[in-house]
Every structure is written in C-alpha cells, then in structure tokens.
Design an enzyme around this catalytic site. Structure first.
Site, mmCIF file in Angstrom:
data_model
loop_
_atom_site.group_PDB
_atom_site.id
_atom_site.type_symbol
_atom_site.label_atom_id
_atom_site.label_comp_id
_atom_site.label_asym_id
_atom_site.label_seq_id
_atom_site.Cartn_x
_atom_site.Cartn_y
_atom_site.Cartn_z
ATOM 1 N N SER A 100 0.809 -1.219 0.000
ATOM 2 C CA SER A 100 0.000 0.000 0.000
ATOM 3 C C SER A 100 0.844 1.273 0.000
ATOM 4 O O SER A 100 1.597 1.521 -0.921
ATOM 5 C CB SER A 100 -0.963 -0.053 1.188
ATOM 6 O OG SER A 100 -1.947 0.929 1.104
ATOM 7 N N ASP A 241 -2.579 6.238 -3.415
ATOM 8 C CA ASP A 241 -1.402 5.627 -2.801
ATOM 9 C C ASP A 241 -0.943 4.477 -3.696
ATOM 10 O O ASP A 241 -1.490 4.271 -4.784
ATOM 11 C CB ASP A 241 -1.693 5.173 -1.367
ATOM 12 C CG ASP A 241 -2.714 4.049 -1.296
ATOM 13 O OD1 ASP A 241 -3.470 3.884 -2.278
ATOM 14 O OD2 ASP A 241 -2.768 3.340 -0.273
ATOM 15 N N ASP A 243 -1.220 1.255 -3.919
ATOM 16 C CA ASP A 243 -2.119 0.218 -4.448
ATOM 17 C C ASP A 243 -3.498 0.773 -4.783
ATOM 18 O O ASP A 243 -4.413 0.027 -5.117
ATOM 19 C CB ASP A 243 -2.225 -0.971 -3.489
ATOM 20 C CG ASP A 243 -2.976 -0.638 -2.205
ATOM 21 O OD1 ASP A 243 -3.005 0.550 -1.829
ATOM 22 O OD2 ASP A 243 -3.527 -1.559 -1.577
ATOM 23 N N ASP A 245 -6.015 2.017 -3.130
ATOM 24 C CA ASP A 245 -7.247 1.744 -2.376
ATOM 25 C C ASP A 245 -7.678 2.975 -1.589
ATOM 26 O O ASP A 245 -8.681 2.951 -0.888
ATOM 27 C CB ASP A 245 -7.091 0.522 -1.459
ATOM 28 C CG ASP A 245 -6.108 0.735 -0.314
ATOM 29 O OD1 ASP A 245 -5.359 1.733 -0.342
ATOM 30 O OD2 ASP A 245 -6.075 -0.105 0.610
#
EC number: 5.4.2.10
Length: 449
Positions: A100, A241, A243, A245
C-alpha cells in the site's frame, strides 16, 4: 509464532521478513483453506509496482499451484480491482501483493474471499495454523493434479476501468484535473478512466520503475500535486497511494482535502439522491469533530468505529450503510465495491464538482475542521490501560471534557504496536488544546514511573 496477519494482511521488508519461502507457504495455505472442496479452484493474483513483486509472485503462485488451484495472474493492478474482479470472474479467492502506502522495501500479501471481502480473523488464523503445523494433512499432489498458471492479457484492467466508469452517470467533460499516481498501481487505470470520461487530464508520478513507488508522491506526499494544481489552474487534484485503495484530493486553491471532507461531500450528495441508507455515514473515532458538526447540520448521522477500514466495513455490512471511511482517504461505497476504492472515490468526487457548478473549495466549506493535537505518552505495554483505572487521570479527562463544553473532545488510544498511549484533543483553540494534551500526556507518563 506471534500473529502473522496484521490489520491488512501479512506485511514486512521483502526478502528479509516477507521472504519467498513465506510467500510460497502463504500461497499454499491460502489456496488450500479458501478453496477446500472446490473441484479445480481459481485464484486471481495481482500486485503493485514494487521491484519485489515479481519475486513474491513467483513464490506465491508456486504455493497456489502446489495444492491444485489455478493462478490467474493479472499483473500490476489496484487492490480494489482484485476485490471487484474476484466477484466478476467467479474466482474462489483473490490475492494482492502490495504494501500500500509503505516505502519500496516493504511488501505485503493480502487475501480476498470469493465475495471480494478481506478475510476474517478466524480464516487468517486457519491459514497461519496450517503453516505452523507444516501442512499436516495437506495431500501432496502430482501429475495432472498440480495447478496451472494463467497469464491474463490485459482484459482485467479493461474490465476494472469500465466498472469504475459505470459508477457515475454522464461524463466529466469540462473538468480539468491532475492525478498523482504515486508511481503505483493506478498509473494506467485512473488515467484512462478520467480521459475516457472526457476530463482534461494532467498526470504526475505515473512512471513506475520498481523503486519509486510512493517516493515523495501520492496521498502520503501530496506537496507536488498541491503546487501543480494551482500552477496549472486545475479544478482539482487527486492523489492515490501505491495500491490505489485510497484517495485524497486537492482543491483549486492548493489545499489538501482529506477523507473527512470527502465523506461529508459524498454523504450529502447521496442524501440528495435518496441513496444514503438510514441517513448515516460510518467513520472512525479519529475523524474530526468538525465532520460530526457538519453532518448534524445536514441531518446526517455519524456512526463511529475503531480505527481501520475493516471495522468501518464491518459496521457498514452489519447495518447496510452506503458509505464509510477514514481521514486517510480509504472510502468505501458499498453500492459499488467491497473495499476502499481510490478510483471510484475520485470519480464520485470529480462528478459532484462538475455537476454542482461550484468550485471544489466552495463544496469543502460544508465542514470546518477543528484543530487537532496528538501527543504520545510513553507507557509500558502492561500498563496501557492506566488511563481507565487511575482516579487522577480519569478526573483530569472529565475536567477537560467539561471545559470543552461540546465543542471539542478527548480521545485516548493505546498503540497496538508500540509502548505508547496516544492522547488526542480537538477544540476550537489550538494553543489551549496543545497545552492540555501535553499536560495530560505528562500526567499519564508520571503515573507509570
């Protein structure tokens, strides 16, 4: 062996803590537990842009194939895309290799069940137990019973972009927007979605090289985006960010707009459309008190959970709420996806800005953020509950709360990972709450000496 799974899967420094050996074991155990009884299970595998992704994917996939499952490898793709596509493709599970917003040396492995939800603690414990017991009672497969790896040819990215675009009605023509992709997983999906919807798109940090993910970029470092939006007269900026999400925003004046503001704006719009179930949004205890005050004016309820998007989602599922999220920009729209989705959030927000006819900063005036102070008190792990027991500390908390008189609050949270208790105060006077927070933290520290 301590608990392997944290709040967001298994995470650690790649090749040191999260080794290829551990990735193999997680793939093997995860595939076995999540697909038990299925004839020829299939598991979707995606990752972010980290250099360690290839190494970990090879090991993880080997583990998956060893118990007879098929691994459908879709390459670099946002975490929420795996959650969505696991459902769409009727896969038995999904796995994402990502850490992440963490620096490049870290990586992680996170599972989704067949319905696209993160795993329960119980399922994670079952996976860990299988690894701990060295795969006792797991049959060794040979010949035709071993699984196959299937390399996917780009259809997954196309399907996710189409899905994200379908979450808004109409287009984004006339909107000038800058996207900061953090050199991460959204560098194709977010750019294509906004372009195809007709927005004028500027992009920064969209050239991943394996080592520049999250580096001075994205939602954890939005400074360059803030400057770019103002310099290029954009209507708004959106920062993802690694990833994708989560999503934070920048208004046309260069101000950072966090998840609290996004929840306020989207919550109000959902209510206007008659889609805000039970007129309620779900937030965490760390959301700013200004959000509560703003929502009260709009006759919208706020329900608070522990910190962590998994707890927000739990509450949403329990009571069928439509929207919830965190200050950090993890926003969940339960009508669309089963986890925080940066691109879906970005599109909802952009569409509201376009349709409102107002500037983004005008929309943000719905909420006035109260000053917030966070002070760490050093407390041994075995005494972290002292603030609940000590009479003097309890009395001081009561006095501060009384003096704030509804226009502020005290929140005390023991750290889950360090010997600390976090003292958070909110109120209208920055200087006053700063003094009170430091005083309370000192009192707590003195009590454990």
């Amino acid at each position: 062996m301590g608990r392997m799974f944290g709040t967001d899967g298994v995470r650690g420094v790649a090749n040191k803590e999260l080794t290829a050996d551990l990735a193999y074991k997680l793939g093997k155990a995860g595939a076995f537990i999540l697909t038990e009884g299925t004839h020829r299970p299939k598991i979707l595998v995606g990752m972010d842009t980290r250099i360690s992704g290839d190494m970990l994917e090879s090991a993880l996939v080997a583990g998956i194939l060893s118990v007879g499952a098929e691994a459908i490898c879709v390459g670099v793709i946002p975490t929420p895309a795996i959650a969505y596509l696991t459902r769409k493709y009727n896969a038995d599970a999904g796995v994402v290799i990502s850490a992440s917003h963490n620096p490049v040396e870290y990586n992680g492995i996170k599972f989704f069940n067949k319905n696209g939800y993160k795993l329960s603690d119980e399922l994670e414990d079952s996976i860990q137990a299988l690894i701990r017991d060295d795969f006792k009672d797991v049959p060794v497969l040979t010949g035709e019973n071993i699984g196959r790896k299937i390399e996917e040819d780009g259809e997954a990215i196309r399907d996710y972009i189409d899905f994200a675009k379908s979450t808004i009605k109409g287009d984004l023509k006339g909107l000038k927007v800058t996207l900061d992709c953090a050199n991460g997983a959204s560098y194709i999906t977010s750019v294509e979605a906004f372009k195809e919807l007709g927005a004028e798109v500027h992009v920064i940090n969209n050239k991943p090289d394996g080592i520049n993910i999250n580096r001075n970029s994205g939602s954890t470092h939005p400074e360059d985006l803030m400057e770019y939006v103002v310099k290029n007269n954009c209507h708004m900026g959106l920062a993802f960010d690694g990833d994708a999400d989560r999503c934070l925003a920048i208004d046309e004046k260069g101000n950072l707009i966090n998840g609290d503001f996004i929840l306020a704006i989207c919550g109000k719009e959902l209510k206007r459309q008659g889609r805000l179930k039970k007129n309620t949004i779900v937030v965490t205890v760390m959301s700013n008190l200004g959000l509560d005050i703003a929502m009260k004016k709009e006759e919208i309820n706020t329900i608070k959970t522990k910190v962590g998007d998994r707890y927000v989602l739990e509450e949403m599922l329990k009571n069928d709420y439509a929207i919830g999220g965190e200050q950090s920009g993890h926003i969940i729209f339960s009508d669309y996806n089963t986890t925080g989705d940066g691109l879906v959030t970005a599109l909802q927000l952009a569409h509201i800005v376009k349709e409102s006819g107002k500037t983004f900063s005008e929309l943000c005036s719905i909420m006035k953020e109260l000053p917030q102070v966070l002070v760490n008190a050093k407390v041994p792990n075995d005494q972290k509950d002292i603030y609940l027991k000590d009479e003097e500390i309890k009395s001081e908390i009561d006095t501060i709360t009384k003096n704030l008189d509804g226009s502020g609050r005290v929140l005390i949270r023991p750290s889950g990972t360090e010997p600390l208790v976090r003292v958070m105060l909110e109120g209208e006077n920055q200087k006053e709450i700063d003094k009170l927070a430091h005083g309370l933290a000192k009192l707590i520290e003195n009590k454990v000496k």
